[in-house]
Design a protein around this motif. Structure first.
Motif, PDB file in Angstrom:
ATOM      1  N   THR A 132     125.057 -42.019 131.270  1.00 18.87           N
ATOM      2  CA  THR A 132     125.296 -42.217 129.830  1.00 18.87           C
ATOM      3  C   THR A 132     125.524 -43.684 129.490  1.00 18.87           C
ATOM      4  O   THR A 132     125.365 -44.093 128.336  1.00 18.87           O
ATOM      5  N   GLY A 133     125.939 -44.477 130.495  1.00 17.95           N
ATOM      6  CA  GLY A 133     126.232 -45.891 130.249  1.00 17.95           C
ATOM      7  C   GLY A 133     127.517 -46.116 129.475  1.00 17.95           C
ATOM      8  O   GLY A 133     127.781 -47.230 129.022  1.00 17.95           O
ATOM      9  N   LYS A 134     128.335 -45.089 129.345  1.00 16.75           N
ATOM     10  CA  LYS A 134     129.561 -45.203 128.531  1.00 16.75           C
ATOM     11  C   LYS A 134     130.708 -45.773 129.359  1.00 16.75           C
ATOM     12  O   LYS A 134     131.019 -45.293 130.458  1.00 16.75           O
ATOM     13  N   GLY A 135     131.353 -46.824 128.825  1.00 17.18           N
ATOM     14  CA  GLY A 135     132.510 -47.422 129.466  1.00 17.18           C
ATOM     15  C   GLY A 135     133.760 -47.224 128.625  1.00 17.18           C
ATOM     16  O   GLY A 135     133.821 -46.329 127.780  1.00 17.18           O
ATOM     17  N   ILE A 136     134.750 -48.064 128.837  1.00 16.16           N
ATOM     18  CA  ILE A 136     136.020 -47.974 128.104  1.00 16.16           C
ATOM     19  C   ILE A 136     136.392 -49.354 127.570  1.00 16.16           C
ATOM     20  O   ILE A 136     136.241 -50.366 128.261  1.00 16.16           O
ATOM     21  N   TYR A 137     136.883 -49.370 126.346  1.00 13.83           N
ATOM     22  CA  TYR A 137     137.359 -50.600 125.694  1.00 13.83           C
ATOM     23  C   TYR A 137     138.875 -50.494 125.617  1.00 13.83           C
ATOM     24  O   TYR A 137     139.435 -49.773 124.796  1.00 13.83           O
ATOM     25  N   PHE A 138     139.566 -51.189 126.517  1.00 12.47           N
ATOM     26  CA  PHE A 138     141.029 -51.182 126.557  1.00 12.47           C
ATOM     27  C   PHE A 138     141.562 -52.260 125.607  1.00 12.47           C
ATOM     28  O   PHE A 138     141.212 -53.433 125.760  1.00 12.47           O
ATOM     29  N   TYR A 139     142.391 -51.867 124.665  1.00 13.28           N
ATOM     30  CA  TYR A 139     142.939 -52.903 123.790  1.00 13.28           C
ATOM     31  C   TYR A 139     144.391 -52.628 123.421  1.00 13.28           C
ATOM     32  O   TYR A 139     144.846 -51.488 123.364  1.00 13.28           O
ATOM     33  N   SER A 140     145.118 -53.693 123.207  1.00  9.37           N
ATOM     34  CA  SER A 140     146.432 -53.684 122.554  1.00  9.37           C
ATOM     35  C   SER A 140     146.675 -55.115 122.108  1.00  9.37           C
ATOM     36  O   SER A 140     146.180 -56.056 122.724  1.00  9.37           O
ATOM     37  N   ARG A 141     147.399 -55.253 121.057  1.00 11.22           N
ATOM     38  CA  ARG A 141     147.647 -56.602 120.522  1.00 11.22           C
ATOM     39  C   ARG A 141     148.658 -57.362 121.381  1.00 11.22           C
ATOM     40  O   ARG A 141     148.727 -58.587 121.305  1.00 11.22           O
ATOM     41  N   LYS A 142     149.403 -56.647 122.171  1.00  9.39           N
ATOM     42  CA  LYS A 142     150.407 -57.275 123.029  1.00  9.39           C
ATOM     43  C   LYS A 142     149.762 -57.749 124.327  1.00  9.39           C
ATOM     44  O   LYS A 142     149.120 -56.979 125.054  1.00  9.39           O
ATOM     45  N   LYS A 143     149.925 -59.010 124.624  1.00 12.33           N
ATOM     46  CA  LYS A 143     149.396 -59.547 125.878  1.00 12.33           C
ATOM     47  C   LYS A 143     150.242 -59.049 127.050  1.00 12.33           C
ATOM     48  O   LYS A 143     151.445 -58.869 126.934  1.00 12.33           O
ATOM     49  N   GLY A 144     149.593 -58.843 128.184  1.00 14.22           N
ATOM     50  CA  GLY A 144     150.326 -58.428 129.383  1.00 14.22           C
ATOM     51  C   GLY A 144     150.687 -56.962 129.405  1.00 14.22           C
ATOM     52  O   GLY A 144     151.638 -56.570 130.088  1.00 14.22           O
ATOM     53  N   LEU A 230     124.724 -57.522 125.944  1.00  9.70           N
ATOM     54  CA  LEU A 230     125.098 -56.150 125.618  1.00  9.70           C
ATOM     55  C   LEU A 230     123.889 -55.297 125.255  1.00  9.70           C
ATOM     56  O   LEU A 230     123.851 -54.097 125.565  1.00  9.70           O
ATOM     57  N   GLU A 231     122.914 -55.904 124.591  1.00  9.27           N
ATOM     58  CA  GLU A 231     121.702 -55.174 124.225  1.00  9.27           C
ATOM     59  C   GLU A 231     120.994 -54.644 125.476  1.00  9.27           C
ATOM     60  O   GLU A 231     120.577 -53.476 125.537  1.00  9.27           O
ATOM     61  N   TYR A 232     120.851 -55.503 126.465  1.00  7.86           N
ATOM     62  CA  TYR A 232     120.189 -55.088 127.702  1.00  7.86           C
ATOM     63  C   TYR A 232     120.981 -53.980 128.383  1.00  7.86           C
ATOM     64  O   TYR A 232     120.404 -52.975 128.839  1.00  7.86           O
ATOM     65  N   ARG A 233     122.290 -54.161 128.471  1.00 11.26           N
ATOM     66  CA  ARG A 233     123.132 -53.183 129.147  1.00 11.26           C
ATOM     67  C   ARG A 233     123.109 -51.840 128.415  1.00 11.26           C
ATOM     68  O   ARG A 233     123.055 -50.780 129.044  1.00 11.26           O
ATOM     69  N   MET A 234     123.161 -51.888 127.094  1.00 15.94           N
ATOM     70  CA  MET A 234     123.134 -50.659 126.312  1.00 15.94           C
ATOM     71  C   MET A 234     121.805 -49.921 126.504  1.00 15.94           C
ATOM     72  O   MET A 234     121.784 -48.702 126.711  1.00 15.94           O
ATOM     73  N   ASN A 235     120.715 -50.641 126.443  1.00 18.54           N
ATOM     74  CA  ASN A 235     119.395 -50.019 126.553  1.00 18.54           C
ATOM     75  C   ASN A 235     119.114 -49.471 127.947  1.00 18.54           C
ATOM     76  O   ASN A 235     118.265 -48.579 128.103  1.00 18.54           O
ATOM     77  N   ASN A 236     119.821 -49.993 128.941  1.00 18.99           N
ATOM     78  CA  ASN A 236     119.603 -49.551 130.317  1.00 18.99           C
ATOM     79  C   ASN A 236     120.763 -48.705 130.857  1.00 18.99           C
ATOM     80  O   ASN A 236     120.838 -48.450 132.064  1.00 18.99           O
ATOM     81  N   ASN A 237     121.631 -48.273 129.955  1.00 19.17           N
ATOM     82  CA  ASN A 237     122.749 -47.376 130.313  1.00 19.17           C
ATOM     83  C   ASN A 237     123.589 -47.932 131.467  1.00 19.17           C
ATOM     84  O   ASN A 237     123.930 -47.210 132.416  1.00 19.17           O
ATOM     85  N   LEU A 238     123.896 -49.216 131.391  1.00 20.17           N
ATOM     86  CA  LEU A 238     124.740 -49.855 132.399  1.00 20.17           C
ATOM     87  C   LEU A 238     126.177 -49.889 131.881  1.00 20.17           C
ATOM     88  O   LEU A 238     126.437 -50.347 130.763  1.00 20.17           O
ATOM     89  N   ILE A 239     127.095 -49.420 132.698  1.00 21.07           N
ATOM     90  CA  ILE A 239     128.480 -49.249 132.260  1.00 21.07           C
ATOM     91  C   ILE A 239     129.197 -50.586 132.132  1.00 21.07           C
ATOM     92  O   ILE A 239     129.125 -51.444 133.013  1.00 21.07           O
ATOM     93  N   THR A 240     129.919 -50.727 131.027  1.00 24.18           N
ATOM     94  CA  THR A 240     130.689 -51.939 130.759  1.00 24.18           C
ATOM     95  C   THR A 240     132.108 -51.563 130.346  1.00 24.18           C
ATOM     96  O   THR A 240     132.311 -50.670 129.521  1.00 24.18           O
ATOM     97  N   ALA A 270     131.258 -48.131 124.501  1.00 28.52           N
ATOM     98  CA  ALA A 270     132.567 -47.894 125.115  1.00 28.52           C
ATOM     99  C   ALA A 270     133.483 -47.045 124.233  1.00 28.52           C
ATOM    100  O   ALA A 270     133.452 -47.131 123.006  1.00 28.52           O
ATOM    101  N   TYR A 271     134.288 -46.243 124.904  1.00 27.04           N
ATOM    102  CA  TYR A 271     135.333 -45.465 124.235  1.00 27.04           C
ATOM    103  C   TYR A 271     136.542 -46.366 124.029  1.00 27.04           C
ATOM    104  O   TYR A 271     137.005 -47.021 124.973  1.00 27.04           O
ATOM    105  N   GLU A 272     137.054 -46.434 122.826  1.00 23.30           N
ATOM    106  CA  GLU A 272     138.191 -47.305 122.523  1.00 23.30           C
ATOM    107  C   GLU A 272     139.494 -46.630 122.938  1.00 23.30           C
ATOM    108  O   GLU A 272     139.810 -45.526 122.495  1.00 23.30           O
ATOM    109  N   LEU A 273     140.244 -47.313 123.785  1.00 25.46           N
ATOM    110  CA  LEU A 273     141.478 -46.762 124.335  1.00 25.46           C
ATOM    111  C   LEU A 273     142.636 -47.709 124.050  1.00 25.46           C
ATOM    112  O   LEU A 273     142.648 -48.848 124.529  1.00 25.46           O
TER     113      LEU A 273
END
Length: 298
Positions: A132-144, A230-240, A270-273
């Motif tokens: 599927t090429g689906k990865g995860i986007y880990f975010y929080s405004r707090k550093k560390g 990102l375009e290449y990775r998305m089109n080739n289902n490479l996980i990021t 990516a799934y936003e987490l």
């Protein structure tokens, strides 16, 4: 004297084990060597030989310990991770040792537990996910808050369990690596393709970079470069995997990627987490500095 004679008789008759292991310590996971990967074994018959025979006898044997292969595999794994540009402090980072107790707030522990479960399940279900090429986007405004550590923990686990070598980089390093080729003999295409074609790519600190002109003079060079990757990775289902201090929706900031193409691709890839809004790094720093102070005062 009688005790020595009894010992001699027991050894020579086979009542007592002829060979004994020397210097076995807990440094060996099997406690059969000193941690070097080689067993030092002594032939106790040696002690009861005549002096002239002793001079011709090698009474210490060196045998390969079961931990030797384990250690070689570990060194090979560490070398692979270094080639993947995994930072030294994260070479042993794993999902299992992602410590939830480092978070003090209940909501932080809850968010971290959810993220840890998602990470573990990703690795467990990787064979079904990879197409599927689906990865995860880990975010929080707090550093560390543990974003980078958990993202790299997944990369480490994918290598160990599935043999997939990840490539770690920061967003700013992508641009600096490519720009460094403009005035050198390095191939711009090869450097760019390393990011484009990695089986698993971990982009750290997405959004820290600022949209700016390159040395070639284009005002939207950063955006076009990131979009190409990102375009290449998305089109080739490479996980990021991504880590960031802002949600995906804010990647369209005027100082980042205002055209929206990068934001759209990340959202697709990516799934936003949402990670905890609590810094464990600051607390670790306080504890380490206190321990360092106490050590200096001893």
């Amino acid at each position: 004297m009688q005790q020595i004679e009894e010992m001699r008789d027991n050894v020579l008759s086979g009542k007592t084990e002829r060979f004994r292991t020397l210097n076995a310590t807990s440094d060996c996971p099997f406690t059969t060597c000193d941690g070097s990967g080689w067993i030092h074994r002594e032939d106790t018959h040696y002690h009861f030989l005549p002096p002239e025979e002793k001079r011709k006898t090698f009474h210490i044997q060196y045998l390969e310990c079961d931990c030797h292969e384990v250690r070689q595999e570990k060194r090979k794994l560490e070398q692979t991770l270094k080639q993947a540009q995994i930072p030294e402090k994260f070479l042993d980072a794993g999902i299992k040792n992602f410590d939830l107790t480092k978070y003090q707030l209940d909501e932080s522990r809850s968010a971290a537990a959810y993220a840890k479960r998602m990470a573990a399940n990703f690795v467990e279900k990787f064979e079904n996910i990879k197409s599927t090429g689906k990865g995860i986007y880990f975010y929080s405004r707090k550093k560390g808050s543990g974003k980078t550590r958990l993202a790299i923990s997944i990369g480490n686990a994918l290598l160990k369990k599935h043999g997939v070598v990840p490539l770690y980089t920061s967003a700013t390093n992508i641009f600096s690596e490519i720009q460094s080729t403009f005035e050198s003999d390095k191939s711009t295409v090869q450097v760019k393709e390393a990011f484009m074609k990695a089986k698993v790519l971990i982009i750290d600190d997405m959004g820290v970079e600022k949209s700016s002109g390159s040395k070639k003079g284009s005002s939207n060079w950063n955006e076009r470069t990131m979009n190409d990757i990102l375009e290449y990775r998305m089109n080739n289902n490479l996980i990021t995997f991504f880590t960031a201090n802002l949600p995906i929706s804010e990647l369209t900031s005027p100082t980042l990627y205002p055209e929206g193409r990068v934001q759209s691709r990340v959202n697709k890839m990516a799934y936003e987490l949402h990670m905890p809004e609590e810094s464990v790094r600051d607390r670790e720093a306080e504890e380490e500095n206190y321990q360092f102070e106490q050590y200096l005062l001893e």
